[in-house]
Design an enzyme around this catalytic site. Structure first.
Site, PDB file in Angstrom:
ATOM      1  N   ASP A  91     -90.740 124.068   8.718  1.00 40.62           N
ATOM      2  CA  ASP A  91     -91.598 124.350   7.562  1.00 40.62           C
ATOM      3  C   ASP A  91     -92.452 123.113   7.270  1.00 40.62           C
ATOM      4  OD1 ASP A  91     -90.348 122.500   5.600  1.00 40.62           O
ATOM      5  OD2 ASP A  91     -88.614 123.832   5.738  1.00 40.62           O
ATOM      6  N   HIS A 106     -88.678 119.142  16.047  1.00 42.66           N
ATOM      7  CA  HIS A 106     -88.453 120.480  16.593  1.00 42.66           C
ATOM      8  C   HIS A 106     -89.698 121.365  16.494  1.00 42.66           C
ATOM      9  CE1 HIS A 106     -83.757 120.173  16.131  1.00 42.66           C
ATOM     10  NE2 HIS A 106     -84.245 119.410  17.079  1.00 42.66           N
TER      11      HIS A 106
HETATM   12  N1  APR Z   1     -78.292 119.975  -0.248  1.00 41.52           N
HETATM   13  C1  APR Z   1     -77.756 119.256   0.785  1.00 41.52           C
HETATM   14  N2  APR Z   1     -77.279 119.813   1.912  1.00 41.52           N
HETATM   15  C2  APR Z   1     -77.311 121.148   2.014  1.00 41.52           C
HETATM   16  C3  APR Z   1     -77.838 121.977   0.983  1.00 41.52           C
HETATM   17  C4  APR Z   1     -78.339 121.324  -0.179  1.00 41.52           C
HETATM   18  N3  APR Z   1     -78.865 122.018  -1.204  1.00 41.52           N
HETATM   19  N4  APR Z   1     -77.729 123.264   1.381  1.00 41.52           N
HETATM   20  C5  APR Z   1     -77.171 123.254   2.598  1.00 41.52           C
HETATM   21  N5  APR Z   1     -76.906 121.993   2.985  1.00 41.52           N
HETATM   22  C6  APR Z   1     -76.330 121.534   4.264  1.00 41.52           C
HETATM   23  C7  APR Z   1     -75.240 122.399   4.823  1.00 41.52           C
HETATM   24  O1  APR Z   1     -73.975 122.001   4.314  1.00 41.52           O
HETATM   25  C8  APR Z   1     -75.361 122.139   6.326  1.00 41.52           C
HETATM   26  O2  APR Z   1     -74.578 121.029   6.729  1.00 41.52           O
HETATM   27  O3  APR Z   1     -77.379 121.588   5.206  1.00 41.52           O
HETATM   28  C9  APR Z   1     -76.839 121.788   6.510  1.00 41.52           C
HETATM   29  C10 APR Z   1     -77.656 122.831   7.236  1.00 41.52           C
HETATM   30  O4  APR Z   1     -77.175 122.939   8.543  1.00 41.52           O
HETATM   31  P1  APR Z   1     -77.851 123.895   9.642  1.00 41.52           P
HETATM   32  O5  APR Z   1     -78.041 125.256   9.086  1.00 41.52           O
HETATM   33  O6  APR Z   1     -77.048 123.762  10.870  1.00 41.52           O
HETATM   34  O7  APR Z   1     -79.310 123.264   9.828  1.00 41.52           O
HETATM   35  P2  APR Z   1     -79.767 122.011  10.709  1.00 41.52           P
HETATM   36  O8  APR Z   1     -78.702 120.981  10.769  1.00 41.52           O
HETATM   37  O9  APR Z   1     -81.096 121.606  10.210  1.00 41.52           O
HETATM   38  O10 APR Z   1     -79.920 122.670  12.133  1.00 41.52           O
HETATM   39  C11 APR Z   1     -80.378 121.872  13.202  1.00 41.52           C
HETATM   40  O11 APR Z   1     -80.419 123.761  14.620  1.00 41.52           O
HETATM   41  O12 APR Z   1     -80.877 125.940  15.292  1.00 41.52           O
HETATM   42  C12 APR Z   1     -81.337 124.684  15.171  1.00 41.52           C
HETATM   43  O13 APR Z   1     -83.482 124.046  15.620  1.00 41.52           O
HETATM   44  C13 APR Z   1     -82.668 124.453  14.557  1.00 41.52           C
HETATM   45  O14 APR Z   1     -83.508 122.424  13.548  1.00 41.52           O
HETATM   46  C14 APR Z   1     -82.416 123.324  13.595  1.00 41.52           C
HETATM   47  C15 APR Z   1     -81.184 122.680  14.165  1.00 41.52           C
END
Ligand code: APR
Length: 230
Positions: A91, A106
């Site tokens: 985003d 990414h």
């Molecule tokens: N504040 C802080 N942390 C948060 C909040 C919040 N409001 N809401 C969720 N989280 C945390 C969750 O606890 C989790 O550890 O954010 C994290 C999101 O994890 P993922 O869904 O795995 O996202 P991300 O780590 O960005 O994924 C990495 O995976 O599929 C791929 O390419 C995609 O860039 C992405 C990569």
């Protein structure tokens, strides 16, 4: 001059209303990764993939940066040192929140990429499978997103930044996807103080020196106030 390198993930955009990937009702519970986030999935069914990212592009356009995105922009503007933000998010909430020095490791929803010649250009709001590349004219336009099995962008520069970091912070990322999940080890081995901001400890949480638990809009805001002496 001190340098802060910040890695962000889906958690920083969660409070803006964009679902994360690995939450129970997150994107990867609703879609198969191999269908929508791999080059093989795109070859099998380009329409499905293009439509998936069209929906995400439309959603991103409807939401706004939250207090965490804005706090990081303020940190960059006012900190007496260098601030670099590396995001795994596709985003544009960091840019809209005001961050200037930003790496989309990414890729991003606003970009199109030619699967044939590698040319990159601004994506329309609604891409169609088979859109032609403005450079080589191949009907091979795809979203400019780094899929599983592909190399993230700017890796050499990112590792240079990590090597120079005095503070490394990871915000809202689950630590499941490499190479980003390895950044904490890299920064720490180069002497950085490391801080994790999350609702819970991530998969690489034991590698951080400090943890700030809670919603990013609150924890990041408070951290930035501390760093700016407010
Ligand atoms: N504040 C802080 N942390 C948060 C909040 C919040 N409001 N809401 C969720 N989280 C945390 C969750 O606890 C989790 O550890 O954010 C994290 C999101 O994890 P993922 O869904 O795995 O996202 P991300 O780590 O960005 O994924 C990495 O995976 O599929 C791929 O390419 C995609 O860039 C992405 C990569």
């Amino acid at each position: 001059m001190s340098k802060i390198v910040i890695l962000t993930g889906a958690g920083i955009s969660a409070e803006s209303g964009i679902e994360t990937f690995r939450a129970e009702d997150g994107l990867w519970a609703q879609h198969r990764v191999e269908d929508v986030a791999t080059p093989e999935g795109f070859m099998r069914d380009p329409e499905l993939v293009v439509n998936f990212y069209n929906a995400r592009r439309a959603q991103a356009a409807e939401v706004s940066p939250n207090a965490a995105h804005k706090a990081l922009a303020q940190l960059e503007a006012e900190y007496d040192g260098e601030v670099v933000v590396i995001t795994q998010n596709v985003d544009d909430l960091h840019e809209r929140g005001g961050t200037q020095t930003l790496y989309h490791m990414h890729g991003h929803l606003k970009g199109a990429l030619c699967a044939s010649c590698g040319h990159r250009w601004p994506a329309p709001m609604v891409m169609q499978a088979g859109d032609t590349c403005p450079s080589c004219k191949a009907p091979a336009a795809r979203p400019d997103i780094v899929w599983f099995g592909e190399m993230p962008y700017d890796m050499e520069r990112l590792f240079d930044h990590l090597a120079q970091a005095d503070i490394f912070a990871a915000i809202g990322t689950s630590g499941n996807v490499y190479p980003a999940a390895g950044f904490v080890a890299e920064a720490r081995s180069n002497g950085a103080h490391t801080i994790e901001f999350n609702l819970e400890e991530s998969a690489v949480g034991n590698q951080f020196a400090e943890h700030r638990t809670g919603p990013a809009s609150q924890t990041v805001r408070k951290w930035v106030d501390e760093l700016l002496g407010k």
